[in-house]
Every structure is written in structure tokens, then in C-alpha cells.
Design a protein around this motif. Structure first.
Motif, PDB file in Angstrom:
ATOM      1  N   MET A 186      -8.986  -9.771 -17.549  1.00 32.77           N
ATOM      2  CA  MET A 186      -8.797 -10.303 -16.141  1.00 32.77           C
ATOM      3  C   MET A 186      -8.313  -8.924 -15.349  1.00 32.77           C
ATOM      4  N   PRO A 187      -9.193  -8.556 -14.264  1.00 28.11           N
ATOM      5  CA  PRO A 187      -9.009  -7.564 -13.109  1.00 28.11           C
ATOM      6  C   PRO A 187      -7.471  -7.348 -12.851  1.00 28.11           C
ATOM      7  N   PRO A 188      -6.893  -6.101 -12.525  1.00 25.91           N
ATOM      8  CA  PRO A 188      -5.721  -6.006 -12.023  1.00 25.91           C
ATOM      9  C   PRO A 188      -5.439  -6.688 -10.795  1.00 25.91           C
ATOM     10  N   PRO A 189      -4.393  -7.428 -10.366  1.00 29.28           N
ATOM     11  CA  PRO A 189      -4.127  -8.098  -9.364  1.00 29.28           C
ATOM     12  C   PRO A 189      -4.417  -7.253  -7.866  1.00 29.28           C
ATOM     13  N   LEU A 190      -4.673  -7.724  -6.987  1.00 32.56           N
ATOM     14  CA  LEU A 190      -4.944  -7.194  -5.780  1.00 32.56           C
ATOM     15  C   LEU A 190      -3.823  -6.739  -5.126  1.00 32.56           C
ATOM     16  N   ILE A 191      -2.673  -7.215  -5.250  1.00 36.69           N
ATOM     17  CA  ILE A 191      -1.467  -6.703  -4.655  1.00 36.69           C
ATOM     18  C   ILE A 191      -0.341  -6.870  -5.650  1.00 36.69           C
ATOM     19  N   SER A 192       0.728  -6.207  -5.698  1.00 41.64           N
ATOM     20  CA  SER A 192       1.680  -6.416  -6.352  1.00 41.64           C
ATOM     21  C   SER A 192       2.423  -7.713  -6.448  1.00 41.64           C
ATOM     22  N   GLU A 193       3.258  -8.054  -7.459  1.00 45.22           N
ATOM     23  CA  GLU A 193       3.760  -9.609  -7.509  1.00 45.22           C
ATOM     24  C   GLU A 193       4.894  -9.466  -5.957  1.00 45.22           C
ATOM     25  N   PRO A 194       5.700  -8.617  -6.047  1.00 51.35           N
ATOM     26  CA  PRO A 194       6.713  -8.622  -4.829  1.00 51.35           C
ATOM     27  C   PRO A 194       5.966  -8.632  -3.428  1.00 51.35           C
ATOM     28  N   GLU A 195       4.768  -7.893  -3.178  1.00 49.86           N
ATOM     29  CA  GLU A 195       4.010  -8.075  -2.112  1.00 49.86           C
ATOM     30  C   GLU A 195       3.203  -9.458  -1.891  1.00 49.86           C
ATOM     31  N   PHE A 196       2.911  -9.983  -2.979  1.00 50.50           N
ATOM     32  CA  PHE A 196       2.341 -11.535  -2.854  1.00 50.50           C
ATOM     33  C   PHE A 196       3.331 -12.296  -2.415  1.00 50.50           C
ATOM     34  N   GLN A 197       4.493 -12.399  -3.096  1.00 52.66           N
ATOM     35  CA  GLN A 197       5.669 -13.145  -2.817  1.00 52.66           C
ATOM     36  C   GLN A 197       6.148 -13.168  -1.424  1.00 52.66           C
ATOM     37  N   GLU A 198       6.041 -11.942  -0.659  1.00 55.06           N
ATOM     38  CA  GLU A 198       6.432 -11.623   0.539  1.00 55.06           C
ATOM     39  C   GLU A 198       5.411 -12.332   1.582  1.00 55.06           C
ATOM     40  N   LEU A 199       4.284 -12.149   1.083  1.00 55.96           N
ATOM     41  CA  LEU A 199       3.135 -12.812   1.958  1.00 55.96           C
ATOM     42  C   LEU A 199       3.342 -14.538   2.048  1.00 55.96           C
ATOM     43  N   LEU A 200       3.278 -14.768   0.762  1.00 54.23           N
ATOM     44  CA  LEU A 200       3.858 -16.402   0.834  1.00 54.23           C
ATOM     45  C   LEU A 200       4.871 -16.690   1.609  1.00 54.23           C
ATOM     46  N   ARG A 201       5.843 -15.818   1.878  1.00 52.34           N
ATOM     47  CA  ARG A 201       6.982 -16.540   2.609  1.00 52.34           C
ATOM     48  C   ARG A 201       6.983 -16.156   3.841  1.00 52.34           C
ATOM     49  N   THR A 202       6.332 -14.961   4.482  1.00 52.86           N
ATOM     50  CA  THR A 202       6.141 -14.595   5.811  1.00 52.86           C
ATOM     51  C   THR A 202       4.786 -14.702   6.599  1.00 52.86           C
ATOM     52  N   ALA A 203       3.511 -14.814   5.781  1.00 50.09           N
ATOM     53  CA  ALA A 203       2.309 -14.640   6.440  1.00 50.09           C
ATOM     54  C   ALA A 203       1.751 -16.010   7.016  1.00 50.09           C
ATOM     55  N   GLY A 204       1.077 -15.951   8.039  1.00 45.86           N
ATOM     56  CA  GLY A 204       0.727 -17.236   8.678  1.00 45.86           C
ATOM     57  C   GLY A 204      -0.717 -17.818   7.948  1.00 45.86           C
ATOM     58  N   LEU A 205      -1.258 -18.704   8.875  1.00 42.09           N
ATOM     59  CA  LEU A 205      -2.255 -19.361   8.036  1.00 42.09           C
ATOM     60  C   LEU A 205      -3.704 -18.253   8.008  1.00 42.09           C
ATOM     61  N   ASP A 206      -4.009 -17.363   9.332  1.00 41.87           N
ATOM     62  CA  ASP A 206      -5.113 -16.617   9.033  1.00 41.87           C
ATOM     63  C   ASP A 206      -4.911 -15.477   8.039  1.00 41.87           C
ATOM     64  N   ARG A 207      -3.796 -14.921   7.744  1.00 40.00           N
ATOM     65  CA  ARG A 207      -3.780 -14.083   6.488  1.00 40.00           C
ATOM     66  C   ARG A 207      -3.775 -14.738   5.299  1.00 40.00           C
ATOM     67  N   LEU A 208      -3.105 -15.831   5.157  1.00 40.17           N
ATOM     68  CA  LEU A 208      -3.407 -16.814   3.942  1.00 40.17           C
ATOM     69  C   LEU A 208      -4.681 -17.270   3.546  1.00 40.17           C
ATOM     70  N   ASN A 209      -5.464 -17.456   4.708  1.00 40.68           N
ATOM     71  CA  ASN A 209      -6.924 -17.839   4.441  1.00 40.68           C
ATOM     72  C   ASN A 209      -7.732 -16.490   3.950  1.00 40.68           C
ATOM     73  N   VAL A 210      -7.416 -15.400   4.443  1.00 43.85           N
ATOM     74  CA  VAL A 210      -8.010 -14.140   3.787  1.00 43.85           C
ATOM     75  C   VAL A 210      -7.374 -14.098   2.367  1.00 43.85           C
ATOM     76  N   LEU A 211      -6.287 -14.019   2.064  1.00 42.91           N
ATOM     77  CA  LEU A 211      -5.745 -14.123   0.827  1.00 42.91           C
ATOM     78  C   LEU A 211      -6.493 -15.087  -0.374  1.00 42.91           C
ATOM     79  N   CYS A 212      -6.400 -16.234   0.022  1.00 44.50           N
ATOM     80  CA  CYS A 212      -6.935 -17.107  -0.662  1.00 44.50           C
ATOM     81  C   CYS A 212      -8.586 -16.833  -1.280  1.00 44.50           C
ATOM     82  N   ARG A 213      -9.289 -16.526  -0.092  1.00 45.64           N
ATOM     83  CA  ARG A 213     -10.665 -15.980  -0.415  1.00 45.64           C
ATOM     84  C   ARG A 213     -10.639 -14.964  -1.395  1.00 45.64           C
ATOM     85  N   GLN A 214      -9.614 -14.019  -1.180  1.00 40.93           N
ATOM     86  CA  GLN A 214      -9.645 -13.050  -2.568  1.00 40.93           C
ATOM     87  C   GLN A 214      -9.211 -13.335  -3.816  1.00 40.93           C
TER      88      GLN A 214
END
Length: 336
Positions: A1-29
Motif C-alpha cells: 500500500m502506498p504511504p498515506p497522503l497525510i500523517s495521522e494527526p493531520e488526518f484527524q485534524e481535518l476530520l474534526r475541523t474541515a468543511g464539506l468542500d475540503r472533505l470532498n477533496v480528501l475523499c477523492r484522494q
């Protein structure tokens, strides 16, 4: 499996604070990366990011991101949190509800959404174009809501209802003629007492649209199905009249093929003299070369003859492949 796009702490921070537009981009990635573990966490977040109650615009945006994230069941859950009143907003809501149910292969719910859309705009079901798939240039491939609803009803086993719906088409263009042909296909499995009235409606609409080729197809389909002697005789007479009206020697020959009376036999013989090869002058393949002969089924190894697996000699000298099949001598039916 390729290395994660972002670190785990960054990912958890996005889950907690990001809006729909940013989460949509993250989902596609994450979809592209095949990261199923994080996708599951992201989808859980999308269900709770905007708890009810919310304005319609927020609910629709949330459901859109869930569809983009390949979560149609979650989109339906979010859409169920609101029920707009009649009007343009309800049409938006129902259209997105259909998209989610269609993506989830929930034919019952997809059909229900379209039936409610029909209640909102009864005269527009045929002309309402539903988005099916987004193209690479950003545009959408669409299909008539009438055809889509018929497909859902057919998938749910409601063949008679699907055929009846297709026969509601009032346009006189090529897509409408195709809907009639689809209705005829669905009619084939119905009992005669249900099938015959629908066939009559299809024939009337095809004739009114001037689609004489489609009329011929419908009559041929009707003649191939079990029916009462009266219906069979009426269908045969219609086929005969239509072929003569179109000066269609092939159609008339086919309509008389099973007739046993002397006059029909004599007419069949006369018609055979009018039938020609498609490559003859006036045929649709005039001037085209005959197809090349097929190669031999087995030619053995280079420099050898006989069966390469068993070593047995050939019974006869190798022969070239089969010659082209002789033409049936039947022309393409005349165009209306």
C-alpha cells in the motif's frame, strides 16, 4: 500500500475541523489511493458533520459530497432529514434522492422518487432529463425520467406498469419511437388479455408518428406471440396491408409465407422473382466486394500436413476454407 497522503494527526485534524468542500477533496484522494480504513472514518464524519435540523442547501451539499464519496446509502439518510414543500426546492431534493437511490441500486426507492417527481411536474416527466454520469469535461450524461422510471419498474418485476408508462410518451421523435419499441419488448411476457390492448396503443402511436418501420416491427412481434385466432388473423392482415402500402416485397412475402390458399402461394411465387441479392443493382450492398473466404479450420505445422497432435495423415488433401455463403436473395425492406 502506498504511504498515506497525510500523517495521522493531520488526518484527524481535518476530520474534526474541515468543511464539506475540503472533505470532498480528501475523499477523492482516499478513493484514488484505495485507503479503505480512512475512507470509513471519513464517511462516518460526513454523517455527523451537519446534524439536523439544517437548511435545504446544507442538506443537499452534504448529500452531494456523500455521493462523490461513494456513499449513496448515507446520502439517502441525510436527505431523509428534511422534506421540502412543493416547488422548485422539492424537485431538487427529489432529483438528488433519485440519484442516491439509483447509485445504491434501490429500485423501489428510486422509482418512488421519480413517481413523486411526476406528481410535482406531471407534464414534464418525459422531458425531464436526469443526470446519470459526469463526463470528464464536467458535463453530465442524461436520460429521460420517463425511461428511467420504466427501467426501475422493470427491475422491480412490474413489467406491465413499465410498458404502460413507456406508452405515455407523447413526442413524435426518434427517442419516442424507441420507447415504443422497448414497450413492445416488455409486452412479450404478459398474458394476451393484458398484452393486446397495450400493443394496440403502441401501434396507434407509432402510426400517428409515421414510424412505419416501427409499426412493422410491432406487428411482427405481435404475430410471433400466442394469441386468439381472431387477433392472429387481424395481425396478418395488417402486416399484408402495410407491406403493400410501403411496396415492401420482402415484408409481403413474409406475411404470406404461412398462408396455404392457392392465391397466396401464387403471389409468393411472384414475389420471389422480385427478391434480389443485397449486392445486386439497387441493393443496399451494391458494388461492395464479396466477403473473403474463411481460412482453413486447421492447417497443421508449416511444412507438414495431417493432425499435429496425433500425427495421423490427412484423409484428403487440405482444402481451402469454406466459400462465402450464398445470398438468401432477400432484399432489405423498403424504407417508409
Amino acid at each position: 500500500m502506498p504511504p498515506p497522503l497525510i500523517s495521522e494527526p493531520e488526518f484527524q485534524e481535518l476530520l474534526r475541523t474541515a468543511g464539506l468542500d475540503r472533505l470532498n477533496v480528501l475523499c477523492r484522494q482516499l478513493v484514488d489511493a484505495g485507503d479503505d480504513i480512512r475512507l470509513r472514518q471519513l464517511r462516518e464524519r460526513l454523517l455527523t458533520i451537519h446534524p439536523a435540523p439544517q437548511p435545504l442547501a446544507v442538506v443537499l451539499a452534504n448529500a452531494e459530497v456523500m455521493l462523490s464519496c461513494r456513499m449513496p446509502d448515507g446520502a439517502l439518510t441525510v436527505l431523509d432529514r428534511i422534506g421540502p414543500a412543493r416547488g422548485a426546492e422539492r424537485v431538487q431534493w427529489l432529483t438528488l434522492q433519485w440519484r442516491a437511490a439509483n447509485a445504491a441500486l434501490d429500485h423501489r426507492r428510486a422509482a418512488l422518487a421519480l413517481e413523486r417527481l411526476a406528481a410535482e411536474r406531471p407534464a414534464r416527466l418525459e422531458t425531464l432529463l436526469l443526470p446519470l454520469q459526469q463526463r470528464t469535461d464536467g458535463s453530465w450524461a442524461t436520460r429521460s425520467a420517463l425511461e428511467v422510471l420504466a427501467s426501475h419498474l422493470e427491475s422491480a418485476g412490474q413489467t406491465s406498469e413499465a410498458a404502460g408508462l413507456l406508452l405515455l410518451s407523447r413526442n413524435k421523435d426518434a427517442p419516442a419511437a424507441e420507447r415504443l419499441a422497448q414497450a413492445a419488448r416488455l409486452l412479450a411476457g404478459l398474458p394476451p388479455e393484458q398484452r393486446e390492448p397495450l400493443f394496440e396503443r403502441a401501434l396507434e402511436q407509432a402510426a400517428a408518428a409515421g414510424s412505419w418501420g416501427l409499426v412493422g416491427e410491432l406487428l411482427a412481434a405481435q404475430a410471433s406471440l400466442p394469441s386468439s385466432p381472431e387477433t392472429a388473423a387481424r395481425t396478418a392482415e395488417r402486416r399484408l396491408r402495410l407491406s403493400r402500402r410501403l411496396d415492401d416485397a420482402y415484408g409481403e412475402w413474409g406475411a404470406l409465407r404461412d398462408a396455404a390458399d392457392p392465391a397466396s402461394a401464387e403471389r409468393r411465387q411472384a414475389l420471389r422473382g422480385q427478391l434480389r441479392s443485397p449486392r445486386s443493382p439497387g441493393g443496399h450492398a451494391e458494388g461492395l466486394p464479396a466477403p473473403a473466404p474463411l481460412p482453413p479450420l486447421y492447417s497443421g505445422r508449416p511444412g507438414r500436413s495431417g493432425n499435429a497432435r496425433t500425427g495421423a495423415p490427412p484423409a484428403t488433401a487440405p482444402t481451402p476454407g469454406p466459400a462465402p455463403l450464398p445470398s438468401s436473395g432477400l432484399p432489405v425492406p423498403s424504407q417508409p
